[in-house]
Design a protein around this motif. Structure first.
Motif, PDB file in Angstrom:
ATOM      1  N   UNK A  31       0.878  -1.294   0.037  1.00 35.88           N
ATOM      2  CA  UNK A  31       0.133   0.022   0.090  1.00 35.88           C
ATOM      3  C   UNK A  31       0.867   1.278  -0.247  1.00 35.88           C
ATOM      4  N   UNK A  32       1.990   1.393   0.737  1.00 32.99           N
ATOM      5  CA  UNK A  32       2.731   2.361   0.897  1.00 32.99           C
ATOM      6  C   UNK A  32       3.659   2.570  -0.308  1.00 32.99           C
ATOM      7  N   UNK A  33       4.012   1.514  -0.914  1.00 29.85           N
ATOM      8  CA  UNK A  33       4.770   1.644  -2.297  1.00 29.85           C
ATOM      9  C   UNK A  33       3.966   2.314  -3.303  1.00 29.85           C
ATOM     10  N   UNK A  81      11.843  -4.495  -3.901  1.00 29.91           N
ATOM     11  CA  UNK A  81      12.559  -5.690  -2.937  1.00 29.91           C
ATOM     12  C   UNK A  81      12.803  -5.212  -1.907  1.00 29.91           C
ATOM     13  N   UNK A  82      13.151  -5.999  -0.665  1.00 27.70           N
ATOM     14  CA  UNK A  82      13.750  -5.629   0.450  1.00 27.70           C
ATOM     15  C   UNK A  82      15.146  -5.613   0.464  1.00 27.70           C
ATOM     16  N   UNK A  83      15.542  -5.241   1.368  1.00 30.91           N
ATOM     17  CA  UNK A  83      17.173  -4.808   1.476  1.00 30.91           C
ATOM     18  C   UNK A  83      17.997  -6.107   1.427  1.00 30.91           C
ATOM     19  N   UNK A  84      17.400  -7.181   2.326  1.00 32.90           N
ATOM     20  CA  UNK A  84      18.177  -8.442   2.130  1.00 32.90           C
ATOM     21  C   UNK A  84      18.317  -9.098   0.822  1.00 32.90           C
ATOM     22  N   UNK A  85      17.237  -8.825   0.084  1.00 35.04           N
ATOM     23  CA  UNK A  85      17.109  -9.678  -1.515  1.00 35.04           C
ATOM     24  C   UNK A  85      18.120  -8.513  -2.278  1.00 35.04           C
ATOM     25  N   UNK A 108      14.495  -0.551  -3.832  1.00 32.02           N
ATOM     26  CA  UNK A 108      14.690  -1.049  -2.844  1.00 32.02           C
ATOM     27  C   UNK A 108      14.143  -0.515  -1.754  1.00 32.02           C
ATOM     28  N   UNK A 109      13.298  -1.376  -0.868  1.00 35.32           N
ATOM     29  CA  UNK A 109      12.502  -0.962   0.315  1.00 35.32           C
ATOM     30  C   UNK A 109      13.539  -0.850   1.514  1.00 35.32           C
ATOM     31  N   UNK A 110      14.272   0.289   1.852  1.00 33.45           N
ATOM     32  CA  UNK A 110      15.484   0.210   2.587  1.00 33.45           C
ATOM     33  C   UNK A 110      15.030   0.210   4.226  1.00 33.45           C
ATOM     34  N   UNK A 111      16.161  -0.546   4.609  1.00 34.39           N
ATOM     35  CA  UNK A 111      16.130  -0.635   6.210  1.00 34.39           C
ATOM     36  C   UNK A 111      16.795   0.544   6.953  1.00 34.39           C
ATOM     37  N   UNK A 112      16.245   1.379   7.765  1.00 36.64           N
ATOM     38  CA  UNK A 112      17.083   2.429   8.325  1.00 36.64           C
ATOM     39  C   UNK A 112      18.495   2.169   9.088  1.00 36.64           C
ATOM     40  N   UNK A 144      17.411   2.832 -10.215  1.00 36.19           N
ATOM     41  CA  UNK A 144      17.308   2.267  -9.196  1.00 36.19           C
ATOM     42  C   UNK A 144      17.037   3.462  -7.925  1.00 36.19           C
ATOM     43  N   UNK A 145      15.926   2.959  -7.028  1.00 32.01           N
ATOM     44  CA  UNK A 145      15.772   4.160  -6.082  1.00 32.01           C
ATOM     45  C   UNK A 145      15.684   3.380  -4.919  1.00 32.01           C
ATOM     46  N   UNK A 146      16.173   3.945  -3.726  1.00 31.69           N
ATOM     47  CA  UNK A 146      16.179   3.395  -2.302  1.00 31.69           C
ATOM     48  C   UNK A 146      14.934   4.273  -1.953  1.00 31.69           C
ATOM     49  N   UNK A 147      14.154   3.605  -1.401  1.00 32.97           N
ATOM     50  CA  UNK A 147      13.038   3.891  -0.654  1.00 32.97           C
ATOM     51  C   UNK A 147      12.599   3.617   0.740  1.00 32.97           C
ATOM     52  N   UNK A 148      12.318   4.668   1.826  1.00 30.69           N
ATOM     53  CA  UNK A 148      12.167   4.295   3.168  1.00 30.69           C
ATOM     54  C   UNK A 148      10.511   4.476   3.261  1.00 30.69           C
ATOM     55  N   UNK A 149       9.946   3.590   3.644  1.00 31.55           N
ATOM     56  CA  UNK A 149       8.514   3.561   3.800  1.00 31.55           C
ATOM     57  C   UNK A 149       8.030   3.857   5.141  1.00 31.55           C
TER      58      UNK A 149
END
Length: 209
Positions: free
Chosen positions: A18-20, A100-104, A125-129, A162-167
């Motif tokens: 949803x947030x993406x 995709x998530x940061x680990x992937x 990339x759904x980044x981890x802070x 490529x975009x890094x995105x913090x939700x």
């Protein structure tokens, strides 16, 4: 496109989708369950069960789609093939995003035909802070010249960036922990949509390891 085993789908998956969609102003987000993910272990329940749970979890949420195309295809679930299928349907000019998530993301250079991913779509990339680790050399090489700073720059082209995105909602829900709790007979309330929890308990899914 947001792929995964969805084993089982939980509120973290759905809230991220949803947030993406909101953050990138996407028409829709295809949640694509993998049949046989090449870099992960075999999912615990049958593909048909995982798809049924995903559909129950999505319910009537606007803009989210349970997409079964990888379950309907023979062989390993390669994201490049899935993106090619979506590109064929949507046309050359459509803005296509694979999230995709940061680990992937850290293993992206090891994926099947990683260069082809960027030919077909953008990668978000759904980044981890909390994650500041250096990227592997092969990944740095793959990403050279591709990274952009915002969604406007991303959507200026149909693919290749490529975009890094913090939700906003970083829901620390793990499917592994959900499965562990189900096997132990512990509560999974508020980790899963109610319809998903009800279906799992009614059918005895994930009861055994």
């Amino acid at each position: 496109m947001l792929g995964g085993t969805f084993d089982p789908v939980h509120l973290g998956h759905l809230r991220s989708a949803v947030e993406l969609r909101e953050a990138l102003a996407l028409d829709r987000v295809h949640l694509v369950p993998a049949a046989t993910p090449p870099l992960r272990g075999e999912p615990r329940v049958a593909p048909t069960d995982r798809l049924a749970l995903l559909r129950l979890g999505i319910g009537d949420t606007p803009g989210l789609v349970a997409d079964p195309r990888e379950l309907e295809r023979d062989g390993p679930s390669y994201s490049a093939d899935t993106l090619a299928s979506l590109r064929e349907e949507l046309g050359f000019d459509a803005r296509l995003v694979m999230a995709l998530g940061h680990d992937a993301f850290l293993r992206l250079a090891d994926w099947h035909e990683p260069e082809r991913l960027f030919e077909l779509a953008h990668v978000v990339v759904i980044d981890r802070p909390d994650h500041q680790a250096a990227l592997p050399d092969a990944l740095v090489e793959l990403l050279a010249g591709r990274e952009v700073e915002d969604s406007e720059a991303l959507m200026a082209r149909p693919a290749g960036r490529l975009l890094r995105l913090r939700l906003p909602s970083r829901m620390a829900i793990s499917a592994t922990e959900v499965r562990r709790r189900l096997m132990a007979g512990f509560s999974v309330r508020y980790l899963l949509p109610e319809a998903v929890e009800s279906h799992i308990l009614s059918w005895g899914l994930y009861r055994h390891g």
